[in-house]
Design an enzyme around this catalytic site. Structure first.
Site, PDB file in Angstrom:
ATOM      1  N   GLU A   1      -8.570   8.510   0.590  1.00 39.91           N
ATOM      2  CA  GLU A   1      -7.381   9.606  -0.102  1.00 39.91           C
ATOM      3  C   GLU A   1      -7.059   8.904  -1.198  1.00 39.91           C
ATOM      4  O   GLU A   1      -7.503   8.091  -1.296  1.00 39.91           O
ATOM      5  CB  GLU A   1      -6.340   9.074   1.427  1.00 39.91           C
ATOM      6  CG  GLU A   1      -6.586   9.511   2.518  1.00 39.91           C
ATOM      7  CD  GLU A   1      -5.584   9.361   3.148  1.00 39.91           C
ATOM      8  OE1 GLU A   1      -4.773   9.705   4.175  1.00 39.91           O
ATOM      9  OE2 GLU A   1      -5.065   8.077   3.336  1.00 39.91           O
TER      10      GLU A   1
ATOM     11  N   CYS B   1      -3.014   6.808  -6.978  1.00 47.27           N
ATOM     12  CA  CYS B   1      -2.651   5.691  -6.373  1.00 47.27           C
ATOM     13  C   CYS B   1      -4.497   6.508  -6.087  1.00 47.27           C
ATOM     14  O   CYS B   1      -4.456   7.217  -4.959  1.00 47.27           O
ATOM     15  CB  CYS B   1      -2.019   5.228  -5.732  1.00 47.27           C
ATOM     16  SG  CYS B   1      -2.458   3.986  -4.101  1.00 47.27           S
TER      17      CYS B   1
ATOM     18  N   CYS C   1     -12.639  -0.763   4.410  1.00 48.11           N
ATOM     19  CA  CYS C   1     -12.470  -2.224   3.187  1.00 48.11           C
ATOM     20  C   CYS C   1     -13.423  -2.366   4.679  1.00 48.11           C
ATOM     21  O   CYS C   1     -12.834  -2.761   5.278  1.00 48.11           O
ATOM     22  CB  CYS C   1     -11.009  -2.240   2.964  1.00 48.11           C
ATOM     23  SG  CYS C   1     -10.930  -3.605   1.876  1.00 48.11           S
TER      24      CYS C   1
ATOM     25  N   CYS D   1      -8.133  -7.731   6.472  1.00 44.33           N
ATOM     26  CA  CYS D   1      -6.356  -7.971   6.396  1.00 44.33           C
ATOM     27  C   CYS D   1      -5.476  -7.668   7.807  1.00 44.33           C
ATOM     28  O   CYS D   1      -5.731  -6.612   7.440  1.00 44.33           O
ATOM     29  CB  CYS D   1      -5.984  -7.854   5.006  1.00 44.33           C
ATOM     30  SG  CYS D   1      -6.505  -7.815   3.449  1.00 44.33           S
TER      31      CYS D   1
ATOM     32  N   CYS E   1      -3.171  -4.395   7.547  1.00 40.00           N
ATOM     33  CA  CYS E   1      -3.377  -3.316   6.537  1.00 40.00           C
ATOM     34  C   CYS E   1      -4.251  -2.370   7.026  1.00 40.00           C
ATOM     35  O   CYS E   1      -5.242  -2.412   8.294  1.00 40.00           O
ATOM     36  CB  CYS E   1      -4.569  -3.346   5.632  1.00 40.00           C
ATOM     37  SG  CYS E   1      -4.925  -2.867   4.522  1.00 40.00           S
TER      38      CYS E   1
ATOM     39  N   LEU F   1      -1.500 -12.082  -3.595  1.00 39.83           N
ATOM     40  CA  LEU F   1      -1.725 -13.086  -3.396  1.00 39.83           C
ATOM     41  C   LEU F   1      -1.061 -13.201  -1.099  1.00 39.83           C
ATOM     42  O   LEU F   1      -2.030 -13.901  -0.334  1.00 39.83           O
ATOM     43  CB  LEU F   1      -0.065 -13.492  -3.651  1.00 39.83           C
ATOM     44  CG  LEU F   1      -0.107 -15.060  -3.875  1.00 39.83           C
ATOM     45  CD1 LEU F   1      -1.683 -15.263  -4.836  1.00 39.83           C
ATOM     46  CD2 LEU F   1       1.102 -15.717  -5.130  1.00 39.83           C
ATOM     47  N   HIS F   2       0.559 -12.763  -1.024  1.00 37.80           N
ATOM     48  CA  HIS F   2       0.779 -12.685   0.360  1.00 37.80           C
ATOM     49  C   HIS F   2       1.070 -14.244   1.209  1.00 37.80           C
ATOM     50  O   HIS F   2       1.761 -13.831   1.987  1.00 37.80           O
ATOM     51  CB  HIS F   2      -0.063 -12.014   1.446  1.00 37.80           C
ATOM     52  CG  HIS F   2      -0.533 -10.835   0.705  1.00 37.80           C
ATOM     53  ND1 HIS F   2       0.223 -10.120   0.483  1.00 37.80           N
ATOM     54  CD2 HIS F   2      -0.791 -10.413   0.981  1.00 37.80           C
ATOM     55  CE1 HIS F   2      -0.244  -8.763  -0.005  1.00 37.80           C
ATOM     56  NE2 HIS F   2      -1.403  -9.095  -0.338  1.00 37.80           N
TER      57      HIS F   2
ATOM     58  N   CYS G   1       1.885   2.095   0.900  1.00 30.65           N
ATOM     59  CA  CYS G   1       0.720   0.668   0.853  1.00 30.65           C
ATOM     60  C   CYS G   1       0.473   0.155   2.666  1.00 30.65           C
ATOM     61  O   CYS G   1       1.112   0.553   2.983  1.00 30.65           O
ATOM     62  CB  CYS G   1       1.692  -0.373   0.115  1.00 30.65           C
ATOM     63  SG  CYS G   1       1.475  -0.662  -0.912  1.00 30.65           S
TER      64      CYS G   1
HETATM   65  N1  SAH Z   1      -8.154  -4.215  -1.703  1.00 32.02           N
HETATM   66  C1  SAH Z   1      -7.030  -4.462  -2.164  1.00 32.02           C
HETATM   67  C2  SAH Z   1      -6.209  -3.116  -3.348  1.00 32.02           C
HETATM   68  C3  SAH Z   1      -5.921  -1.793  -1.838  1.00 32.02           C
HETATM   69  S1  SAH Z   1      -3.949  -2.382  -0.632  1.00 32.02           S
HETATM   70  C4  SAH Z   1      -5.395  -5.538  -2.012  1.00 32.02           C
HETATM   71  O1  SAH Z   1      -6.015  -5.676  -0.791  1.00 32.02           O
HETATM   72  O2  SAH Z   1      -5.330  -5.948  -3.621  1.00 32.02           O
HETATM   73  C5  SAH Z   1      -2.665  -2.639  -1.950  1.00 32.02           C
HETATM   74  C6  SAH Z   1      -1.279  -3.055  -1.612  1.00 32.02           C
HETATM   75  O3  SAH Z   1      -1.090  -3.097  -0.252  1.00 32.02           O
HETATM   76  C7  SAH Z   1      -1.770  -4.658  -1.835  1.00 32.02           C
HETATM   77  O4  SAH Z   1      -1.153  -5.275  -2.049  1.00 32.02           O
HETATM   78  C8  SAH Z   1      -1.823  -4.525  -0.208  1.00 32.02           C
HETATM   79  O5  SAH Z   1      -1.734  -5.960   0.421  1.00 32.02           O
HETATM   80  C9  SAH Z   1      -0.411  -3.999   0.531  1.00 32.02           C
HETATM   81  N2  SAH Z   1      -0.755  -3.124   1.806  1.00 32.02           N
HETATM   82  C10 SAH Z   1      -1.510  -3.613   2.565  1.00 32.02           C
HETATM   83  N3  SAH Z   1      -1.192  -3.406   3.741  1.00 32.02           N
HETATM   84  C11 SAH Z   1       0.191  -3.333   3.915  1.00 32.02           C
HETATM   85  C12 SAH Z   1       1.119  -2.690   4.319  1.00 32.02           C
HETATM   86  N4  SAH Z   1       0.460  -2.192   5.826  1.00 32.02           N
HETATM   87  N5  SAH Z   1       2.464  -2.972   3.971  1.00 32.02           N
HETATM   88  C13 SAH Z   1       2.521  -3.375   2.961  1.00 32.02           C
HETATM   89  N6  SAH Z   1       1.266  -2.974   1.939  1.00 32.02           N
HETATM   90  C14 SAH Z   1       0.580  -3.229   2.068  1.00 32.02           C
HETATM   91 FE1  SF4 Z   2      -9.032  -4.206   1.985  1.00 34.31          FE
HETATM   92 FE2  SF4 Z   2      -5.937  -3.503   2.460  1.00 34.31          FE
HETATM   93 FE3  SF4 Z   2      -7.042  -5.900   2.787  1.00 34.31          FE
HETATM   94 FE4  SF4 Z   2      -6.316  -4.546   0.897  1.00 34.31          FE
HETATM   95  S1  SF4 Z   2      -5.093  -4.757   1.836  1.00 34.31           S
HETATM   96  S2  SF4 Z   2      -8.240  -5.896   0.883  1.00 34.31           S
HETATM   97  S3  SF4 Z   2      -7.359  -2.485   1.060  1.00 34.31           S
HETATM   98  S4  SF4 Z   2      -8.197  -4.990   4.209  1.00 34.31           S
END
Ligand code: SAH
Ligand code: SF4
Length: 346
Positions: A93, A106, A113, A117, A120, A219-220, A337
């Site tokens: 996508e 985007c 992936c 995380c 996600c 970072l989170h 996101c």
């Molecule tokens: N893998 C890379 C880029 C793709 S994710 C990364 O993690 O940076 C793009 C962004 O979406 C990241 O900042 C990620 O933390 C955020 N993201 C992932 N799941 C999300 C969710 N459920 N709600 C809001 N942001 C989310």
């Molecule tokens: Fe992968 Fe989602 Fe974590 Fe980004 S946020 S590294 S896409 S699992």
């Protein structure tokens, strides 16, 4: 013999293919111009190439490696999600997000992936494979084509779609080089941003080989223990090292680092965590993006409430850290996101 995909071939490979067909050197420039500047998707459209050559090339090479399957447009905010299929039937996508002066694109770098995380949707898919450089470029070309039909332009490219771009760096790098080069798409390098979780060494690698690309770091959490829970793939990459790599990146590029921080209720949104984060980022050339958590069926988290988010923002700002709360886009079409899971919604 299986057809090759033009956008995955570098200039040397293309040149040698043309030499084998007995063609002069300038044919390469003609083809590059048609594909990357004029955005054509068939050899038949390349009107200054001999007809016989167009036929021979079409027998051997395909121009686009991905096919547009469906497009969804958000009723809430005009965000568009494009679902493509690769030749081996993987769904990927890209998302178009409206901006004042055009669209931010985007882009995806992997099918799924592998970083896992737990908040996600792409993480829950697991990792199927890396995208080839051509499949990454083709998202740009197909979408640019599409936006031009709407009399709009792509004004920035962000690697925030499916996948972790630094885990597929050779192909991401190759794609970016083509997108920015003079004989490629001529897109401004400073309009491209890579978002990464920042495993040890990744940010330095980016500073060395793609200096002017923007950096966003997911970072989170303000401490290692929580960060390793939320971003399990960084378990051997402590924050101290990451912060040093980011400071070096800021020094070399003179560009600010964007830190992304997804706001999870009662997990990372406490006052004390905002204070620790402010301390961690003190003195950096940076900007914090607080991302409202977009719900994902599998994820055991809830979004922070508006009071906690505002308090978090206030503490950072009060400590001199530039901060914004991101507006979620395309939630109704699962384009926000972290919601990308390549499910066909039709
Ligand atoms: N893998 C890379 C880029 C793709 S994710 C990364 O993690 O940076 C793009 C962004 O979406 C990241 O900042 C990620 O933390 C955020 N993201 C992932 N799941 C999300 C969710 N459920 N709600 C809001 N942001 C989310
Ligand atoms: Fe992968 Fe989602 Fe974590 Fe980004 S946020 S590294 S896409 S699992």
């Amino acid at each position: 013999m299986a057809k090759q995909f033009l956008t995955s071939l570098d200039d040397e490979q293309l040149r040698s293919a043309l030499t084998k067909l007995g063609e002069p050197r300038y044919r390469l420039d003609q083809i590059l111009r048609w594909v990357y500047k004029d955005n054509v998707s068939t050899f038949a459209q390349m009107s200054d190439l001999p007809n016989e050559l167009r036929i021979r090339l079409a027998e051997r090479v395909s121009i686009r490696s991905i096919k547009l399957q469906s497009e969804y447009c958000s009723a809430e905010d005009s965000t568009r999600k494009l679902l493509f299929y690769t030749r081996d039937n993987h769904a990927i996508e890209s998302v178009l997000i409206p901006r004042k002066d055009g669209y931010a694109l985007c882009i995806s770098s992997q099918v799924g992936c592998g970083m896992g995380c737990p908040f996600c949707a792409t993480g829950y898919m697991g990792m199927s494979r890396n995208l080839e450089s051509g499949e990454i470029i083709d998202q740009f070309l197909s979408v640019r084509d599409h936006t031009r039909e709407m009399n709009q332009e792509v004004v920035s490219v962000i690697f925030m779609g499916m996948g972790e771009p630094m885990a597929n760096f050779p192909n991401v790098r190759k794609a970016i080089c083509r997108i920015i080069s003079e004989d490629g798409c001529q897109f401004g390098v400073r309009r491209i941003t890579i978002s990464t979780i920042g495993v040890k060494g990744w940010v330095s690698r980016l500073s060395k080989s793609l200096k002017n690309v923007g950096l966003a770091v997911s970072l989170h959490a303000p401490d290692d223990e929580l960060r390793m829970r939320l971003v399990p793939a960084v378990r051997n990459s402590p924050l101290a090292g990451l912060m040093q790599e980011c400071k070096d990146h800021q020094y070399v590029t003179k560009r600010r680092t964007t830190y992304e921080y997804v706001m999870l209720r009662h997990v990372n949104d406490f006052e004390s965590q905002a204070e620790s984060l402010a301390k961690l980022l003190q003195g950096q050339l940076c900007h914090v993006n607080l991302i409202p958590f977009n719900r994902v069926t599998e994820a055991p988290f809830s979004p922070s409430d508006s009071v906690s988010t505002a308090r978090f923002e206030r503490i950072l700002a009060g400590n001199g850290i530039p901060v914004t709360v991101r507006t979620p886009r395309g939630r109704d079409i699962d384009a926000a996101c972290g919601q990308l899971a390549a499910r066909d919604l039709t």
